[in-house]
Write a protein that holds these residues in place. Structure first.
Motif, PDB file in Angstrom:
ATOM      1  N   ALA A   1       7.350   4.415  -4.505  1.00  0.00           N
ATOM      2  CA  ALA A   1       6.527   5.620  -4.572  1.00  0.00           C
ATOM      3  C   ALA A   1       6.314   6.191  -3.172  1.00  0.00           C
ATOM      4  O   ALA A   1       6.260   5.466  -2.186  1.00  0.00           O
ATOM      5  CB  ALA A   1       5.179   5.299  -5.213  1.00  0.00           C
TER       6      ALA A   1
ATOM      7  N   ARG B   1       1.316   1.586 -11.607  1.00  0.00           N
ATOM      8  CA  ARG B   1       1.779   2.969 -11.793  1.00  0.00           C
ATOM      9  C   ARG B   1       0.593   3.933 -11.889  1.00  0.00           C
ATOM     10  O   ARG B   1       0.606   5.013 -11.310  1.00  0.00           O
ATOM     11  CB  ARG B   1       2.622   3.079 -13.057  1.00  0.00           C
ATOM     12  CG  ARG B   1       4.014   2.571 -12.932  1.00  0.00           C
ATOM     13  CD  ARG B   1       4.819   2.833 -14.218  1.00  0.00           C
ATOM     14  NE  ARG B   1       6.136   2.276 -14.117  1.00  0.00           N
ATOM     15  CZ  ARG B   1       6.501   1.095 -14.609  1.00  0.00           C
ATOM     16  NH1 ARG B   1       5.638   0.352 -15.283  1.00  0.00           N
ATOM     17  NH2 ARG B   1       7.728   0.660 -14.459  1.00  0.00           N
TER      18      ARG B   1
ATOM     19  N   ARG C   1      -0.069   7.006  -9.276  1.00  0.00           N
ATOM     20  CA  ARG C   1      -0.160   8.405  -9.722  1.00  0.00           C
ATOM     21  C   ARG C   1      -1.534   9.008  -9.408  1.00  0.00           C
ATOM     22  O   ARG C   1      -1.640  10.156  -8.984  1.00  0.00           O
ATOM     23  CB  ARG C   1       0.126   8.498 -11.216  1.00  0.00           C
ATOM     24  CG  ARG C   1       1.582   8.304 -11.545  1.00  0.00           C
ATOM     25  CD  ARG C   1       1.879   8.564 -13.017  1.00  0.00           C
ATOM     26  NE  ARG C   1       3.264   8.305 -13.308  1.00  0.00           N
ATOM     27  CZ  ARG C   1       3.709   7.289 -14.037  1.00  0.00           C
ATOM     28  NH1 ARG C   1       2.865   6.446 -14.590  1.00  0.00           N
ATOM     29  NH2 ARG C   1       4.990   7.119 -14.237  1.00  0.00           N
TER      30      ARG C   1
ATOM     31  N   THR D   1       4.440  10.156  -5.891  1.00  0.00           N
ATOM     32  CA  THR D   1       5.540  10.440  -6.796  1.00  0.00           C
ATOM     33  C   THR D   1       6.296   9.136  -6.984  1.00  0.00           C
ATOM     34  O   THR D   1       6.645   8.476  -6.000  1.00  0.00           O
ATOM     35  CB  THR D   1       6.480  11.510  -6.200  1.00  0.00           C
ATOM     36  OG1 THR D   1       5.729  12.707  -6.008  1.00  0.00           O
ATOM     37  CG2 THR D   1       7.660  11.777  -7.108  1.00  0.00           C
TER      38      THR D   1
END
Length: 88
Positions: free
Chosen positions: A26, A7, A11, A16
């Motif tokens: 994502a 994650r 990011r 997103t």
């Protein structure tokens, strides 16, 4: 956890995240080149978002960081920091 490291990388490279029961999916809203799927088991896949062809896949943080550096322009320093923080 491994999924948390994934994650962070997603990011940091402008994706997103869409969370789901098995991990996350994502995409970059401003760059339609890649879709990223990460499972909480440590499996990950990168697809071409225009054709849905598999570009790369693997298991574990090391292979994920290598792919992120290649396909998502993840800086080496960030990859090293994530690797240190989330080392198993």
């Amino acid at each position: 956890m491994l999924i948390d490291a994934m994650r962070v990388v997603a990011r940091e490279t402008g994706f997103t995240l869409i969370e789901h029961a098995f991990g996350f999916t994502a995409l970059r809203e401003t760059d339609e080149r890649h879709l990223l799927f990460c499972l909480s088991t440590g499996e990950w896949s990168i697809y071409d978002s225009r054709s849905a062809h598999l570009i790369a896949n693997g298991y574990g943080l090391g292979s994920f960081l290598a792919a992120a550096r290649r396909y998502f322009d993840l800086p080496g320093a960030t990859a090293e920091a994530v690797s240190r923080e989330y080392a198993a």
